[in-house]
Design a protein around this motif. Structure first.
Motif, PDB file in Angstrom:
ATOM      1  N   TYR A  76       0.831  -1.202   0.000  1.00  0.00           N
ATOM      2  CA  TYR A  76       0.000   0.000   0.000  1.00  0.00           C
ATOM      3  C   TYR A  76       0.869   1.259   0.000  1.00  0.00           C
ATOM      4  N   GLU A  77       1.974   1.189   0.722  1.00  0.00           N
ATOM      5  CA  GLU A  77       2.839   2.362   0.854  1.00  0.00           C
ATOM      6  C   GLU A  77       3.610   2.674  -0.422  1.00  0.00           C
ATOM      7  N   LYS A  78       3.840   1.664  -1.264  1.00  0.00           N
ATOM      8  CA  LYS A  78       4.663   1.897  -2.450  1.00  0.00           C
ATOM      9  C   LYS A  78       3.857   2.072  -3.737  1.00  0.00           C
ATOM     10  N   ILE A  79       2.525   1.911  -3.672  1.00  0.00           N
ATOM     11  CA  ILE A  79       1.715   2.012  -4.882  1.00  0.00           C
ATOM     12  C   ILE A  79       1.735   3.439  -5.414  1.00  0.00           C
ATOM     13  N   HIS A  80       1.834   3.580  -6.709  1.00  0.00           N
ATOM     14  CA  HIS A  80       1.933   4.912  -7.313  1.00  0.00           C
ATOM     15  C   HIS A  80       0.564   5.593  -7.291  1.00  0.00           C
ATOM     16  N   PRO A  81       0.487   6.811  -6.774  1.00  0.00           N
ATOM     17  CA  PRO A  81      -0.812   7.500  -6.665  1.00  0.00           C
ATOM     18  C   PRO A  81      -1.443   7.842  -8.011  1.00  0.00           C
ATOM     19  N   ALA A  82      -0.650   7.832  -9.085  1.00  0.00           N
ATOM     20  CA  ALA A  82      -1.192   8.191 -10.400  1.00  0.00           C
ATOM     21  C   ALA A  82      -1.997   7.058 -11.031  1.00  0.00           C
ATOM     22  N   TYR A  83      -1.886   5.851 -10.489  1.00  0.00           N
ATOM     23  CA  TYR A  83      -2.634   4.728 -11.049  1.00  0.00           C
ATOM     24  C   TYR A  83      -4.132   4.932 -10.841  1.00  0.00           C
ATOM     25  N   THR A  84      -4.916   4.417 -11.771  1.00  0.00           N
ATOM     26  CA  THR A  84      -6.357   4.418 -11.558  1.00  0.00           C
ATOM     27  C   THR A  84      -6.689   3.424 -10.453  1.00  0.00           C
ATOM     28  N   VAL A  85      -7.884   3.534  -9.913  1.00  0.00           N
ATOM     29  CA  VAL A  85      -8.290   2.620  -8.847  1.00  0.00           C
ATOM     30  C   VAL A  85      -8.327   1.180  -9.355  1.00  0.00           C
ATOM     31  N   LYS A  86      -8.802   0.990 -10.567  1.00  0.00           N
ATOM     32  CA  LYS A  86      -8.847  -0.363 -11.128  1.00  0.00           C
ATOM     33  C   LYS A  86      -7.443  -0.941 -11.258  1.00  0.00           C
ATOM     34  N   GLN A  87      -6.491  -0.112 -11.666  1.00  0.00           N
ATOM     35  CA  GLN A  87      -5.105  -0.568 -11.755  1.00  0.00           C
ATOM     36  C   GLN A  87      -4.560  -0.936 -10.378  1.00  0.00           C
ATOM     37  N   LYS A  88      -4.891  -0.140  -9.376  1.00  0.00           N
ATOM     38  CA  LYS A  88      -4.420  -0.413  -8.018  1.00  0.00           C
ATOM     39  C   LYS A  88      -4.956  -1.748  -7.505  1.00  0.00           C
ATOM     40  N   ILE A  89      -6.230  -2.002  -7.770  1.00  0.00           N
ATOM     41  CA  ILE A  89      -6.842  -3.245  -7.293  1.00  0.00           C
ATOM     42  C   ILE A  89      -6.224  -4.455  -7.995  1.00  0.00           C
ATOM     43  N   ILE A  90      -6.053  -4.353  -9.308  1.00  0.00           N
ATOM     44  CA  ILE A  90      -5.436  -5.459 -10.047  1.00  0.00           C
ATOM     45  C   ILE A  90      -4.014  -5.703  -9.558  1.00  0.00           C
ATOM     46  N   LEU A  91      -3.258  -4.638  -9.351  1.00  0.00           N
ATOM     47  CA  LEU A  91      -1.888  -4.782  -8.851  1.00  0.00           C
ATOM     48  C   LEU A  91      -1.862  -5.398  -7.458  1.00  0.00           C
ATOM     49  N   ALA A  92      -2.809  -5.003  -6.615  1.00  0.00           N
ATOM     50  CA  ALA A  92      -2.866  -5.553  -5.255  1.00  0.00           C
ATOM     51  C   ALA A  92      -3.080  -7.060  -5.293  1.00  0.00           C
ATOM     52  N   TYR A  93      -4.002  -7.502  -6.131  1.00  0.00           N
ATOM     53  CA  TYR A  93      -4.262  -8.942  -6.230  1.00  0.00           C
ATOM     54  C   TYR A  93      -3.102  -9.678  -6.903  1.00  0.00           C
ATOM     55  N   GLN A  94      -2.469  -9.053  -7.878  1.00  0.00           N
ATOM     56  CA  GLN A  94      -1.298  -9.674  -8.499  1.00  0.00           C
ATOM     57  C   GLN A  94      -0.178  -9.867  -7.479  1.00  0.00           C
ATOM     58  N   GLU A  95       0.043  -8.847  -6.660  1.00  0.00           N
ATOM     59  CA  GLU A  95       1.078  -8.942  -5.632  1.00  0.00           C
ATOM     60  C   GLU A  95       0.713 -10.001  -4.590  1.00  0.00           C
ATOM     61  N   GLN A  96      -0.564 -10.068  -4.243  1.00  0.00           N
ATOM     62  CA  GLN A  96      -1.015 -11.075  -3.285  1.00  0.00           C
ATOM     63  C   GLN A  96      -0.741 -12.484  -3.802  1.00  0.00           C
ATOM     64  N   MET A  97      -1.124 -12.744  -5.044  1.00  0.00           N
ATOM     65  CA  MET A  97      -0.942 -14.075  -5.610  1.00  0.00           C
ATOM     66  C   MET A  97       0.540 -14.420  -5.773  1.00  0.00           C
ATOM     67  N   THR A  98       1.335 -13.432  -6.119  1.00  0.00           N
ATOM     68  CA  THR A  98       2.779 -13.659  -6.228  1.00  0.00           C
ATOM     69  C   THR A  98       3.359 -14.041  -4.873  1.00  0.00           C
ATOM     70  N   TYR A  99       2.899 -13.369  -3.831  1.00  0.00           N
ATOM     71  CA  TYR A  99       3.383 -13.670  -2.478  1.00  0.00           C
ATOM     72  C   TYR A  99       2.968 -15.078  -2.054  1.00  0.00           C
ATOM     73  N   LEU A 100       1.716 -15.424  -2.303  1.00  0.00           N
ATOM     74  CA  LEU A 100       1.249 -16.765  -1.950  1.00  0.00           C
ATOM     75  C   LEU A 100       2.062 -17.834  -2.675  1.00  0.00           C
ATOM     76  N   ARG A 101       2.310 -17.603  -3.952  1.00  0.00           N
ATOM     77  CA  ARG A 101       3.035 -18.586  -4.764  1.00  0.00           C
ATOM     78  C   ARG A 101       4.505 -18.688  -4.378  1.00  0.00           C
ATOM     79  N   ASP A 102       5.167 -17.533  -4.225  1.00  0.00           N
ATOM     80  CA  ASP A 102       6.624 -17.533  -4.071  1.00  0.00           C
ATOM     81  C   ASP A 102       7.091 -17.588  -2.620  1.00  0.00           C
ATOM     82  N   GLU A 103       6.307 -17.028  -1.701  1.00  0.00           N
ATOM     83  CA  GLU A 103       6.742 -16.961  -0.309  1.00  0.00           C
ATOM     84  C   GLU A 103       6.127 -18.059   0.565  1.00  0.00           C
ATOM     85  N   LEU A 104       4.863 -18.381   0.332  1.00  0.00           N
ATOM     86  CA  LEU A 104       4.193 -19.389   1.157  1.00  0.00           C
ATOM     87  C   LEU A 104       4.196 -20.761   0.495  1.00  0.00           C
TER      88      LEU A 104
END
Length: 205
Positions: A76-104
């Motif tokens: 949340y702290e590093k997300i670029h404020p210029a992104y649209t809300v839809k872009q932010k949500i997609i990026l959040a879920y992409q980061e979540q899935m990457t974390y689940l796959r690679d870290e857990l």
């Protein structure tokens, strides 16, 4: 080093050993087939040592999931404020899935889901707790999107959040089933994009 500092370091080492050992055993044998006695025996510590750090086996999962919530906070702290809300949500879920796959990893996530599905869950369960950081993060983005007019007013925020959350859980569940045959980052991107496209079509009707 002061004795109190040495004790604190030793306690942290014991806690980490218990956590790592419990997660390893859960992954190998299944959550329900592992006892606290087995965990402490493998760690060569007393049962009292376990209960000084965890209230139950479920607390082990809760601790691990707090690491995930810390990850969401950093995202949340590093997300670029210029992104649209839809872009932010997609990026959040992409980061979540990457974390689940690679870290857990799929084995850990499968164990979490299996142990949860075998019991009655209420809204305070860590998988569905509405106060968890990932849900609050997406909710804040939806508030922003509604305020900026990126989403049509006929779609209530709670309904949008529910549908997005169901997409996320469905993606994780399919990943558990199909494992390497499914790219969870790509899959969540497709599903969330479809929801946003559906909103756009509804807006033009």
């Amino acid at each position: 080093m002061k004795p109190s500092s040495q004790r604190a370091i030793k306690a942290q080492q014991t806690r980490q050993l218990l956590l790592d050992t419990a997660l390893e055993l859960f992954g190998k044998k299944g959550f329900d087939n592992v006892t606290i006695d087995e965990i402490v025996e493998k760690c060569d510590v007393s049962k009292g040592a376990f209960y000084r750090h965890f209230n139950s086996k479920y607390d082990v999962f809760a601790v691990k999931f707090k690491d995930i919530d810390n990850f969401y906070e950093s995202f949340y702290e590093k997300i670029h404020p210029a992104y649209t809300v839809k872009q932010k949500i997609i990026l959040a879920y992409q980061e979540q899935m990457t974390y689940l796959r690679d870290e857990l990893g799929v084995d850990f996530v499968r164990t979490v889901y299996m142990s949860s599905l075998s019991r009655t869950m209420d809204e305070k369960h860590y998988l569905v707790d509405p106060e968890r950081r990932i849900y609050k993060l997406i909710e804040s983005y939806l508030d922003e999107g509604l305020e900026k007019g990126e989403f049509v007013s006929s779609w209530e925020k709670d309904q949008l959040l529910l549908n997005l959350t169901r997409c996320m859980r469905a993606t994780v569940f399919d990943w558990i089933i199909f494992q390497n045959k499914l790219d969870i980052v790509e899959e969540i991107t497709i599903l969330v994009t479809m929801i946003f496209e559906g909103i756009g079509k509804r807006e033009t009707n």
